[in-house]
Scaffold this active site. Structure first.
Site, PDB file in Angstrom:
ATOM      1  N   TRP A 111       0.816  -1.212   0.000  1.00  0.00           N
ATOM      2  CA  TRP A 111       0.000   0.000   0.000  1.00  0.00           C
ATOM      3  C   TRP A 111       0.853   1.268   0.000  1.00  0.00           C
ATOM      4  O   TRP A 111       0.345   2.360   0.091  1.00  0.00           O
ATOM      5  CB  TRP A 111      -0.922   0.009   1.226  1.00  0.00           C
ATOM      6  CG  TRP A 111      -1.775  -1.209   1.348  1.00  0.00           C
ATOM      7  CD1 TRP A 111      -3.007  -1.397   0.777  1.00  0.00           C
ATOM      8  CD2 TRP A 111      -1.482  -2.408   2.075  1.00  0.00           C
ATOM      9  NE1 TRP A 111      -3.481  -2.638   1.112  1.00  0.00           N
ATOM     10  CE2 TRP A 111      -2.569  -3.282   1.907  1.00  0.00           C
ATOM     11  CE3 TRP A 111      -0.396  -2.823   2.859  1.00  0.00           C
ATOM     12  CZ2 TRP A 111      -2.602  -4.552   2.491  1.00  0.00           C
ATOM     13  CZ3 TRP A 111      -0.428  -4.086   3.436  1.00  0.00           C
ATOM     14  CH2 TRP A 111      -1.526  -4.937   3.248  1.00  0.00           C
ATOM     15  N   ASP A 112       2.178   1.098  -0.085  1.00  0.00           N
ATOM     16  CA  ASP A 112       3.096   2.238   0.006  1.00  0.00           C
ATOM     17  C   ASP A 112       2.938   2.948   1.351  1.00  0.00           C
ATOM     18  O   ASP A 112       2.934   4.168   1.434  1.00  0.00           O
ATOM     19  CB  ASP A 112       2.869   3.220  -1.152  1.00  0.00           C
ATOM     20  CG  ASP A 112       4.069   4.133  -1.365  1.00  0.00           C
ATOM     21  OD1 ASP A 112       5.192   3.741  -0.985  1.00  0.00           O
ATOM     22  OD2 ASP A 112       3.898   5.238  -1.898  1.00  0.00           O
ATOM     23  N   TYR A 113       2.816   2.165   2.412  1.00  0.00           N
ATOM     24  CA  TYR A 113       2.654   2.698   3.762  1.00  0.00           C
ATOM     25  C   TYR A 113       3.996   2.890   4.471  1.00  0.00           C
ATOM     26  O   TYR A 113       4.084   2.791   5.695  1.00  0.00           O
ATOM     27  CB  TYR A 113       1.775   1.762   4.598  1.00  0.00           C
ATOM     28  CG  TYR A 113       0.302   1.821   4.286  1.00  0.00           C
ATOM     29  CD1 TYR A 113      -0.237   2.829   3.499  1.00  0.00           C
ATOM     30  CD2 TYR A 113      -0.571   0.855   4.786  1.00  0.00           C
ATOM     31  CE1 TYR A 113      -1.588   2.870   3.213  1.00  0.00           C
ATOM     32  CE2 TYR A 113      -1.934   0.896   4.509  1.00  0.00           C
ATOM     33  CZ  TYR A 113      -2.432   1.903   3.718  1.00  0.00           C
ATOM     34  OH  TYR A 113      -3.776   1.946   3.442  1.00  0.00           O
TER      35      TYR A 113
END
Length: 672
Positions: free
Chosen positions: A516-518
């Site tokens: 999630w590109d967290y």
């Protein structure tokens, strides 16, 4: 008589036009509302659309029943908006703006309908509705409208949380009036103790001076620098890494130095977030003087240029060779490069210049610069960029870099490197793709391609000898099947490295197998955290998910209640890859409730309807919704307090349907 007939004819025509507009609005809302209802969404749009369509037809026919039908739609819409929105101003906008505007038009044409009221009655009603529209519009400009925290956050501390990170550098214990590091100090507190400016007098401030850098691009330009203020000087960098010193009192330019960064090296945005101020320790001054003298002798006493952009423009893309040979200055006294400005560049270099003159420090690397791209293999322009300020811990410059992601699975490595702050010698290189080793590579060896990088700013504790790295995700942000076990363990983590060895002391992962590109995007803050056993040197770390973690920064132990693993949704494009749990802080969170159909926003009911449809078409099970290949999916997190009715965050789901696609990232994930 002719005039009266003409007037009635014009009124009748106006009523037909209004009827047509109402009918078309109803047809659009009714059609979309039917589809939304079939998807399981709100029935309001279908009911209101049918009501508007019937009202519009009757208005076209000149029947007063059209006005009464629209009155029912108006009342129903008001009640529905109140039920969905409460007193939340911004939620009312798309639900009621069109309905109110059309109501004004219907009131104006009502006297022209058969059996309609007297003109003064219709005009009076239209006037009241217009007044309501004006008041509603004015409320949008009322300051202080609704930012709220839906989660409980800790109260403001009664005492100081200041911590001891050593006193080797001005940034460790800055003077009250200084801002000596990106986060004001080495602890990244982002807090100034000055008290002259207060809430009572801030409105009386006037512009003392302003300065224009002159470095403005037509595209991909970003103004992101946080200037440093040290003593009487201000230091900053421009979007293309031009270093500038200003007189803090007058804004007059003291000097500027241009490393000449090619536009080909610009990644997503030409941006430099800040520079680093370094003071050579007293015990290393003799070595600095000797190196400076040797460099001056080698230069044959040649005088340096003024290091301005005009003189450097034609020196080539890297700007290193000729310019540094001609302009680099090694002073004959102990003043030269006693204090230094350190900056990374968009083309992957670290530059050191004299803080007093802006001349390159020739004892650092190759005439004042080092290239971090060595042993990274193929590095196309724009793929390796330093746009955050490096940190200095125990005389070691620690830098990460941005890697142009979303382009290929195996871009250059995200290796973190530590350089001697005076000589530029590479001390160690820690690559999350080979986390148990830190010795620099040589020859044709290359660091692990696609390994996690650190694009944001680190924090350092010279007393403990640790540097704290908010590590990013692996390349291919939304696809995890090709990642190695090492990447899965160290990506999207807080990593504490021993600055003497370059090896990890502890780490904590904030998102397991992140698709999630967290990755953590904020510089952590160092404080003394109160516990039952006294104050503990601690690190505070916020995340994109809105979680706030507190660690004992020496051991990595979680403080403030710790964290827990909670079950999260499974499935998606890679069901076998999804972690069954994800970490959640028990200390504090800015996380707000999951979005629902009611949270979809727009400027009118049309784009809100479209947004609601897309919401129901997409997969959404919360902020850890697994990416899907056959269906759009919503990625939505809350990292900050948001305007009421527009739960902001990263990414946000506010705006029209295009913004929902762009910012909430409804996307299809390729399986290839």
């Amino acid at each position: 008589m002719a005039k009266s007939t003409s007037s009635r004819g014009a009124s009748r025509l106006f009523a037909c036009i209004v009827g047509l507009i109402v009918a078309l609005a109803g047809l659009t809302l009714g059609g979309g509302g039917l589809y939304l209802a079939l998807l399981g969404g709100s029935w309001y749009y279908l009911i209101a659309g049918v009501g508007m369509l019937l009202a519009g037809v009757q208005l076209w026919r000149g029947r007063l029943s059209g006005a009464w039908l629209y009155a029912l739609v108006f009342i129903g819409s008001f009640l529905w908006a109140a039920w969905e929105s409460g007193l939340d101003y911004w939620r009312w906008i798309p639900r009621f703006d069109l309905v109110l505007i059309l109501a004004i038009l219907v009131a104006l044409v009502a006297p022209a309908l058969r059996g309609g009221p007297r003109p003064r009655v219709g005009f009076a009603l239209a006037g009241v509705l217009c007044l309501g529209l004006i008041v509603a519009g004015a409320l949008a400009f009322l300051p202080g409208r609704g930012y709220q925290h839906l989660a409980t956050v800790p109260a403001i501390a009664d005492g100081s949380l200041a911590t001891d990170v050593g006193n080797a550098q001005p940034a460790d214990v800055p003077a009250p009036g200084d801002w000596t590091a990106y986060g004001r100090d080495s602890a990244a507190t982002r807090y100034s103790p000055l008290e002259q400016i207060t809430p009572d007098n801030v409105g009386q401030l006037q512009v003392a001076w302003q300065y224009r850098t002159g470095d403005l691009l037509d595209h991909r330009w970003g103004a992101e620098t946080t200037p440093l203020k040290v003593g009487d000087d201000v230091f900053l960098c421009t979007s293309r890494n031009i270093l500038i010193s200003l007189d803090a009192a007058t804004g007059e330019e003291n000097w500027r130095y241009d490393p000449v960064v090619s536009e080909d090296a610009i990644p997503y945005t030409a941006a430099c977030r800040g520079v680093t101020y370094y003071e050579v320790p007293a015990d290393r001054l003799p070595a600095a003087d000797k190196a400076s003298a040797d460099a001056q002798k080698a230069a044959g006493g040649a005088q340096a240029g003024d290091a301005t952009r005009d003189e450097n423009q034609d020196q080539g893309d890297q700007g290193g060779g000729d310019q540094h040979s001609e302009n680099a200055v090694a002073a004959s006294d102990a003043i030269a490069c006693r204090t230094r400005i350190i900056s990374g560049t968009l083309d992957g270099r670290i530059i050191e210049v004299d803080a007093a003159t802006g001349k390159p420090c020739t004892d650092f690397g190759d005439n004042g610069q080092v290239d971090i791209k060595r042993n990274m293999g193929e590095t196309p322009p724009g793929y390796v960029s330093i746009n955050s300020a490096p940190v200095v811990v125990r005389d070691v410059i620690v830098t990460g870099h941005q890697v142009l992601d979303g382009q290929r699975r195996y871009p250059p490595s995200g290796v973190i490197k530590g350089f001697d702050a005076m000589t530029g010698e590479l001390q160690w290189a820690w690559d999350a793709g080979r986390p148990d080793r830190s010795e620099p590579l040589s020859g044709d060896e290359t660091y692990v391609r696609g390994s996690p990088n650190m694009w944001t700013t680190a924090a350092g504790d010279s007393k403990l000898g640790l540097v704290y790295l908010p590590m990013a995700n692996s390349a291919a942000d939304y696809w995890s099947s090709s990642r190695t076990p090492e990447e899965n363990e160290w990506a999207s983590s807080m990593v504490a490295l021993d600055v003497e060895t370059g090896l990890p002391k502890w780490h904590f992962q904030t998102a397991h197998k992140d698709v999630w590109d967290y990755d953590p995007g904020s510089q952590p803050t160092l404080i003394d955290f109160p516990t039952d056993n006294g104050e503990v040197p601690a690190l505070i770390m916020p995340t994109k998910q809105g979680e706030i973690y507190v660690f004992n920064r020496e051991t990595g132990e979680l403080l403030g209640g710790g964290a827990e693993e909670r079950p999260v949704p499974q499935g998606g494009a890679e069901p076998e890859q999804r972690s069954k749990t994800q970490p959640f802080s028990l200390y504090a969170t800015l996380r707000q409730p999951d979005i629902t159909e009611k949270d979809m926003w727009g400027m009118s009911p049309f784009d809100q309807l479209f947004c609601r449809i897309q919401y129901h078409q997409a997969s959404w099970e919360g902020m850890y919704t697994p990416p899907t290949a056959e269906q759009p999916w919503v990625e939505y997190t809350v990292t900050t307090a948001a305007p009421t009715g527009q739960r902001g965050g990263r990414p946000t789901a506010r705006g029209d349907h295009r913004q929902l696609q762009r910012h909430a990232q409804l996307q299809r994930v390729g399986t290839a």
